[in-house]
Design a protein around this motif. Sequence first.
Motif, mmCIF file in Angstrom:
data_model
loop_
_atom_site.group_PDB
_atom_site.id
_atom_site.type_symbol
_atom_site.label_atom_id
_atom_site.label_comp_id
_atom_site.label_asym_id
_atom_site.label_seq_id
_atom_site.Cartn_x
_atom_site.Cartn_y
_atom_site.Cartn_z
ATOM 1 N N TYR A 61 0.851 -1.183 0.000
ATOM 2 C CA TYR A 61 0.000 0.000 0.000
ATOM 3 C C TYR A 61 0.891 1.239 0.000
ATOM 4 C CZ TYR A 61 -3.995 -2.949 1.369
ATOM 5 O OH TYR A 61 -4.986 -3.905 1.408
ATOM 6 N N ALA A 62 0.652 2.139 -0.941
ATOM 7 C CA ALA A 62 1.473 3.353 -1.061
ATOM 8 C C ALA A 62 0.572 4.570 -1.132
ATOM 9 C CB ALA A 62 2.359 3.274 -2.302
ATOM 10 N N ALA A 63 1.090 5.703 -0.642
ATOM 11 C CA ALA A 63 0.332 6.953 -0.674
ATOM 12 C C ALA A 63 1.192 8.062 -1.242
ATOM 13 C CB ALA A 63 -0.148 7.322 0.729
ATOM 14 N N MET A 64 0.537 9.013 -1.899
ATOM 15 C CA MET A 64 1.209 10.210 -2.404
ATOM 16 C C MET A 64 0.672 11.414 -1.649
ATOM 17 S SD MET A 64 1.448 9.630 -6.502
ATOM 18 C CE MET A 64 2.220 8.155 -7.198
ATOM 19 N N VAL A 65 1.543 12.053 -0.882
ATOM 20 C CA VAL A 65 1.153 13.189 -0.049
ATOM 21 C C VAL A 65 1.805 14.459 -0.582
ATOM 22 C CG1 VAL A 65 1.265 14.189 2.263
ATOM 23 C CG2 VAL A 65 0.838 11.742 1.978
ATOM 24 N N VAL A 94 -0.041 -2.856 -6.444
ATOM 25 C CA VAL A 94 0.396 -1.848 -5.484
ATOM 26 C C VAL A 94 -0.784 -0.893 -5.344
ATOM 27 C CG1 VAL A 94 1.988 0.037 -4.987
ATOM 28 C CG2 VAL A 94 2.839 -2.055 -6.067
ATOM 29 N N TYR A 95 -1.443 -0.947 -4.200
ATOM 30 C CA TYR A 95 -2.628 -0.108 -3.994
ATOM 31 C C TYR A 95 -2.158 1.311 -3.710
ATOM 32 C CZ TYR A 95 -7.224 1.415 -2.483
ATOM 33 O OH TYR A 95 -8.417 2.072 -2.384
ATOM 34 N N LEU A 96 -2.675 2.267 -4.458
ATOM 35 C CA LEU A 96 -2.155 3.626 -4.406
ATOM 36 C C LEU A 96 -3.220 4.609 -3.922
ATOM 37 C CD1 LEU A 96 0.531 5.019 -5.117
ATOM 38 C CD2 LEU A 96 -0.392 5.452 -7.401
ATOM 39 N N TYR A 97 -2.903 5.341 -2.842
ATOM 40 C CA TYR A 97 -3.738 6.452 -2.389
ATOM 41 C C TYR A 97 -3.203 7.719 -3.068
ATOM 42 C CZ TYR A 97 -4.916 3.253 1.475
ATOM 43 O OH TYR A 97 -5.311 2.180 2.234
ATOM 44 N N ARG A 98 -3.962 8.287 -3.972
ATOM 45 C CA ARG A 98 -3.510 9.455 -4.739
ATOM 46 C C ARG A 98 -4.074 10.761 -4.152
ATOM 47 N NH1 ARG A 98 -5.145 5.530 -8.247
ATOM 48 N NH2 ARG A 98 -3.652 4.746 -9.806
ATOM 49 N N LEU A 122 -4.841 8.531 8.508
ATOM 50 C CA LEU A 122 -4.926 7.915 9.831
ATOM 51 C C LEU A 122 -5.722 6.615 9.785
ATOM 52 C CD1 LEU A 122 -5.518 11.012 12.161
ATOM 53 C CD2 LEU A 122 -3.460 9.621 11.967
ATOM 54 N N GLY A 123 -6.814 6.622 9.012
ATOM 55 C CA GLY A 123 -7.611 5.406 8.875
ATOM 56 C C GLY A 123 -6.825 4.282 8.231
ATOM 57 N N ALA A 124 -6.071 4.612 7.172
ATOM 58 C CA ALA A 124 -5.259 3.592 6.493
ATOM 59 C C ALA A 124 -4.159 3.075 7.403
ATOM 60 C CB ALA A 124 -4.662 4.177 5.212
ATOM 61 N N ILE A 125 -3.531 3.971 8.162
ATOM 62 C CA ILE A 125 -2.459 3.556 9.073
ATOM 63 C C ILE A 125 -3.012 2.665 10.181
ATOM 64 C CG2 ILE A 125 -0.825 4.387 10.814
ATOM 65 C CD1 ILE A 125 -0.384 6.844 9.013
ATOM 66 N N ASN A 126 -4.122 3.074 10.787
ATOM 67 C CA ASN A 126 -4.715 2.279 11.863
ATOM 68 C C ASN A 126 -5.184 0.920 11.376
ATOM 69 O OD1 ASN A 126 -4.303 4.260 13.820
ATOM 70 N ND2 ASN A 126 -6.268 5.240 13.439
ATOM 71 N N ALA A 127 -5.625 0.850 10.121
ATOM 72 C CA ALA A 127 -6.070 -0.424 9.546
ATOM 73 C C ALA A 127 -4.897 -1.249 9.019
ATOM 74 C CB ALA A 127 -7.066 -0.165 8.420
ATOM 75 N N LYS A 128 -3.685 -0.707 9.147
ATOM 76 C CA LYS A 128 -2.467 -1.347 8.634
ATOM 77 C C LYS A 128 -2.565 -1.603 7.128
ATOM 78 C CE LYS A 128 -1.097 -3.287 13.065
ATOM 79 N NZ LYS A 128 -0.669 -4.476 13.823
ATOM 80 N N LYS A 129 -3.123 -0.596 6.451
ATOM 81 C CA LYS A 129 -3.239 -0.651 4.999
ATOM 82 C C LYS A 129 -2.478 0.510 4.358
ATOM 83 C CE LYS A 129 -7.503 -3.329 4.537
ATOM 84 N NZ LYS A 129 -8.844 -3.398 3.917
ATOM 85 N N LEU A 130 -1.329 0.820 4.945
ATOM 86 C CA LEU A 130 -0.421 1.803 4.364
ATOM 87 C C LEU A 130 0.999 1.413 4.743
ATOM 88 C CD1 LEU A 130 -0.023 4.329 2.723
ATOM 89 C CD2 LEU A 130 -0.316 5.691 4.780
ATOM 90 N N ASP A 131 1.864 1.324 3.726
ATOM 91 C CA ASP A 131 3.235 0.855 3.951
ATOM 92 C C ASP A 131 4.290 1.891 3.615
ATOM 93 O OD1 ASP A 131 2.389 -1.921 4.593
ATOM 94 O OD2 ASP A 131 1.773 -1.945 2.506
#
Length: 244
Positions: A61-65, A94-98, A122-131
């Motif tokens: 799981y990846a995010a772009m901030v 690779v699940y991407l939060y854009r 915060l929701g993704a981190i708490n759910a352990k769906k962000l790496d």
Amino acid sequence: MKLSPQERAARRAAFRQMDAWQKTEYLFTYYKVPILLGLILLVILCSSVRHRMTKKEAALYAAMVNVSVGESLERQLTVEFLDWSGENVQKKEVYLYRDLYLSDDASVTSHEYAYASRLKLLGAINAKKLDVVLMNREGYAILSRSGYLWDLSDLLHTDGELRRRLAPYLSENEVVIEDNAIEYNLNEAPSYQETTAVVANAVEVSSLPAFQAVGFSDSVYLGIIANSTRSECALRYLAYLLDR
């Protein structure tokens, strides 16, 4: 109304005398409700089976901030990483939060967007769906101070070769170890106080060839989320970026 045996036999005999169109019309007239319910259930079942067969498992799981990338670089960050890792791209992704935005100095027009992005992270981190997080300098400072990023000096201690290769790109930032924010916000403390430390918790990826080709106007960093359950894959991700 319950039919007698003779009436049921007469109806069966009449049904057998009908042609195909008459039989279809008869069945639909007297049994359309169970037929429609059956068709609805069949559609739901087929849709569920199709979803299960086509749903991909997230390898990472990846995010772009505060960062956006073009189609070419996004492909390198997702599909091409899976190819490099030997994963089946038909079953893994690779699940991407854009398009996430963080700022401690958000204007009135962007405040709600920044707040919604923070909640989503915060929701993704708490759910352990962000790496892993790709972020600009401001986003890096916010996530670092909040303690959301892994200390890479700890994470890399078992892989000396990767640590050596990443050394020129490691970036340090401030982390709040302890503070009295709750007491201060409740007016139970006269002033805000905090204890901080400087930690190597990100990699400046904008110096890497794949990112240099894009031409970012500011530094771009990649950090690993501290509670990630896929840290080994995240380290492979860093090794992959070094090889681009």
